[in-house]
Scaffold this motif. Structure first.
Motif, PDB file in Angstrom:
ATOM      1  N   THR A 175       0.836  -1.211   0.000  1.00 17.41           N
ATOM      2  CA  THR A 175       0.000   0.000   0.000  1.00 17.41           C
ATOM      3  C   THR A 175       0.865   1.253   0.000  1.00 17.41           C
ATOM      4  O   THR A 175       0.611   2.198  -0.759  1.00 17.41           O
ATOM      5  CB  THR A 175      -0.923   0.019   1.232  1.00 17.41           C
ATOM      6  OG1 THR A 175      -1.796  -1.112   1.191  1.00 17.41           O
ATOM      7  CG2 THR A 175      -1.739   1.302   1.279  1.00 17.41           C
ATOM      8  N   GLN A 178       2.359   1.715  -3.410  1.00 19.35           N
ATOM      9  CA  GLN A 178       1.379   2.163  -4.397  1.00 19.35           C
ATOM     10  C   GLN A 178       1.018   3.641  -4.230  1.00 19.35           C
ATOM     11  O   GLN A 178       0.902   4.380  -5.209  1.00 19.35           O
ATOM     12  CB  GLN A 178       0.112   1.308  -4.289  1.00 19.35           C
ATOM     13  CG  GLN A 178       0.261  -0.086  -4.831  1.00 19.35           C
ATOM     14  CD  GLN A 178       0.312  -0.132  -6.349  1.00 19.35           C
ATOM     15  OE1 GLN A 178      -0.635   0.240  -7.025  1.00 19.35           O
ATOM     16  NE2 GLN A 178       1.429  -0.581  -6.890  1.00 19.35           N
ATOM     17  N   VAL A 179       0.843   4.066  -2.992  1.00 20.64           N
ATOM     18  CA  VAL A 179       0.498   5.477  -2.757  1.00 20.64           C
ATOM     19  C   VAL A 179       1.663   6.383  -3.149  1.00 20.64           C
ATOM     20  O   VAL A 179       1.471   7.430  -3.791  1.00 20.64           O
ATOM     21  CB  VAL A 179       0.101   5.713  -1.288  1.00 20.64           C
ATOM     22  CG1 VAL A 179      -0.058   7.209  -1.009  1.00 20.64           C
ATOM     23  CG2 VAL A 179      -1.192   4.977  -0.969  1.00 20.64           C
ATOM     24  N   SER A 182       1.705   6.759  -6.673  1.00 21.22           N
ATOM     25  CA  SER A 182       0.665   7.709  -7.092  1.00 21.22           C
ATOM     26  C   SER A 182       1.177   9.140  -7.025  1.00 21.22           C
ATOM     27  O   SER A 182       0.886   9.957  -7.905  1.00 21.22           O
ATOM     28  CB  SER A 182      -0.574   7.571  -6.206  1.00 21.22           C
ATOM     29  OG  SER A 182      -1.194   6.324  -6.376  1.00 21.22           O
ATOM     30  N   ARG A 333      -6.104  -2.304  -2.122  1.00 22.32           N
ATOM     31  CA  ARG A 333      -6.698  -1.221  -2.922  1.00 22.32           C
ATOM     32  C   ARG A 333      -7.575  -0.322  -2.042  1.00 22.32           C
ATOM     33  O   ARG A 333      -7.603   0.897  -2.229  1.00 22.32           O
ATOM     34  CB  ARG A 333      -7.523  -1.787  -4.070  1.00 22.32           C
ATOM     35  CG  ARG A 333      -6.732  -2.312  -5.248  1.00 22.32           C
ATOM     36  CD  ARG A 333      -5.890  -1.255  -5.900  1.00 22.32           C
ATOM     37  NE  ARG A 333      -5.325  -1.687  -7.166  1.00 22.32           N
ATOM     38  CZ  ARG A 333      -4.319  -1.092  -7.775  1.00 22.32           C
ATOM     39  NH1 ARG A 333      -3.739  -0.031  -7.226  1.00 22.32           N
ATOM     40  NH2 ARG A 333      -3.858  -1.542  -8.925  1.00 22.32           N
ATOM     41  N   GLU A 336      -5.139   1.820  -0.011  1.00 17.64           N
ATOM     42  CA  GLU A 336      -4.567   2.828  -0.915  1.00 17.64           C
ATOM     43  C   GLU A 336      -5.584   3.925  -1.201  1.00 17.64           C
ATOM     44  O   GLU A 336      -5.261   5.123  -1.170  1.00 17.64           O
ATOM     45  CB  GLU A 336      -4.149   2.132  -2.215  1.00 17.64           C
ATOM     46  CG  GLU A 336      -3.669   3.088  -3.300  1.00 17.64           C
ATOM     47  CD  GLU A 336      -3.593   2.408  -4.653  1.00 17.64           C
ATOM     48  OE1 GLU A 336      -2.949   2.983  -5.544  1.00 17.64           O
ATOM     49  OE2 GLU A 336      -4.183   1.316  -4.833  1.00 17.64           O
TER      50      GLU A 336
END
Length: 450
Positions: A175, A178-179, A182, A333, A336
């Motif tokens: 997580t 992924q963030v 982003s 997900r 996130e």
């Protein structure tokens, strides 16, 4: 005042050539694509008048982005978004139909002339100070820590097994990766990592499509419109998707009460916790990114997006059973999504939300954004979106320079009596809930007394 045409000789033949004409701000303001001049869309850049009536559909940033400025002066927005001015001017030149008449002011009459003038001087100073130049080492280290975390998430399961503790730790590590990815794709999408546009686009596609599993062009299409007209209903897609579940802003909440009742908006500050934050990514964004990529034929994006899912299900599928794999994917997900929503909305939802008032660039951005206090943790946790004001005023500025320009922006705001909001992180989160509660109460009061 329509442009006239003259004749010039080319290879012995007479060729129609547009003759530049003088226009007034009033004439430009009528060319919005609505009303009597339904098919005409004009914009002004540095006193030059451009007819984008046919070009807007071919605009690389999307038709809705440029058409949302029709009938207005877009000088500051144009400068803010476009890095390669030489390339863009090639597209602009054929679109020019004239200039503002000599008796017309350089700044649109509806805008704060002194504020616009001072901001343009600030922009020039920012460029001279080199604050638009990226530090490539900063972004390289950021990408390296994303890739290390991404690898570590799988290695945790590989070495420690798939029992509950390593399962949870692995999800948390993925997580975070992924963030942070982003935030990096956000930098790349704003062309702030490299000075050359093509390198930003290439790495953006790698991070967004391969590391995250979403379309880079889909993100650019939506996010550019948000920056262009933040918190403007029917022009900011971030606001347009809310009315089905939420009503936002004071004036808009009263207007919503006059139409059909969709939801019990007076309770929106309660159901917000288990709707938008945890479910935006696993549901809406998941479907929308594939839908847009398919309908707009972003085939390269689709192919790159598939590499994420192939990589994920092949590597994690070799360690987890199908039920555990799907649970792992959906939960990370959700985590996130929650992280992203709280951070991205803390700067906007508590601010003014209404229709486009055609304010100057600075006022448009400041009425829709606020900052969160700086700290090493806040900078990392929010991807420097705690400097939302500076980011919106200078969208192509590398984020590691926000803190340098912040004092200059504060001085500009103080000079013109504009509030520069900066608050603690937890206060910013709480303000999301408070603003939703206030909007819901306004809606209920208007709904009951209509």
């Amino acid at each position: 005042m329509a442009p006239q045409h003259g004749d010039r000789k080319q290879d012995g033949n007479a060729v129609a050539e547009p003759v530049m004409r003088w226009f007034t701000w009033e004439e430009v303001a009528q060319r919005t694509g609505r009303g009597p001049a339904l098919q005409e869309r004009w914009v002004v850049i540095d006193r030059k008048v451009y007819d984008i009536s046919h070009f807007y559909r071919r605009h690389p940033g999307g038709a809705l982005l440029i058409s949302s400025h029709a009938g207005q002066d877009v000088t500051d927005a144009f400068v803010a978004f476009h890095v390669d001015k030489f390339l863009v001017n090639k597209y602009l030149k054929p679109l020019q139909i004239g200039e503002l008449a000599p008796d017309q002011p350089s700044i649109e009459p509806t805008k704060n002339k002194m504020l616009v003038k001072d901001f343009r001087e600030l922009r020039a100073s920012v460029e001279k100070m080199g604050l638009l130049e990226p530090n490539k080492l900063f972004f390289f280290l950021h990408l390296a820590h994303i890739l290390l975390l991404d690898t570590a998430a799988w290695l945790i399961l590989f070495y420690f097994g798939t029992s509950l503790v390593p399962f949870i730790v692995s999800m948390l590590v993925l997580t975070i990766s992924q963030v942070q990815a982003s935030w990096l794709q956000h930098d790349l999408g704003h062309l702030s990592v490299f000075r050359k546009t093509k390198w930003n686009h290439l790495l953006h596609k790698f991070v967004m499509c391969h590391l995250i599993g979403a379309s880079a062009k889909w993100w650019t299409l939506l996010h550019s419109r948000h920056h262009s007209k933040p918190n403007c209903f029917r022009k900011d897609p971030d606001i347009d998707m809310h009315p089905f579940l939420f009503t936002l802003g004071k004036k808009f909440s009263v207007e919503v009460s006059m139409s059909k009742k969709y939801m019990p908006y007076n309770h929106q500050h309660k159901y917000f916790f288990f709707t938008l934050p945890p479910l935006l990514f696993p549901t809406y964004f998941h479907c929308h990114t594939f839908y847009i990529a398919y309908t707009k034929r972003y085939w390269v994006d689709l192919a790159c997006m598939l590499t994420f899912y192939i990589r994920f299900f092949f590597t994690y599928g070799s360690l987890l059973e199908m039920k555990s794999l799907l649970a792992y994917y959906f939960i990370f997900r959700m985590l996130e999504s929650s992280w992203f929503v709280w951070v991205s909305q803390m700067n906007h939802i508590p601010m003014d939300i209404y229709y486009d008032k055609n304010l100057d660039w600075v006022s448009t951005q400041l009425q829709a954004t606020c900052n969160v206090e700086q700290s090493l943790f806040n900078d990392w946790f929010t991807g420097h979106l705690n400097f939302q004001i500076e980011h919106h005023l200078f969208p192509t500025m590398p984020r590691h320079n926000y803190w340098k320009v912040a004092p200059l922006v504060k001085s500009l705001c103080a000079k013109h009596g504009i509030e520069y909001q900066c608050k603690p992180l937890l206060t910013a989160f709480a303000d999301i809930v408070h603003s939703l509660k206030n909007s819901g109460e306004l809606w209920l009061d208007a709904y009951l007394h209509k």
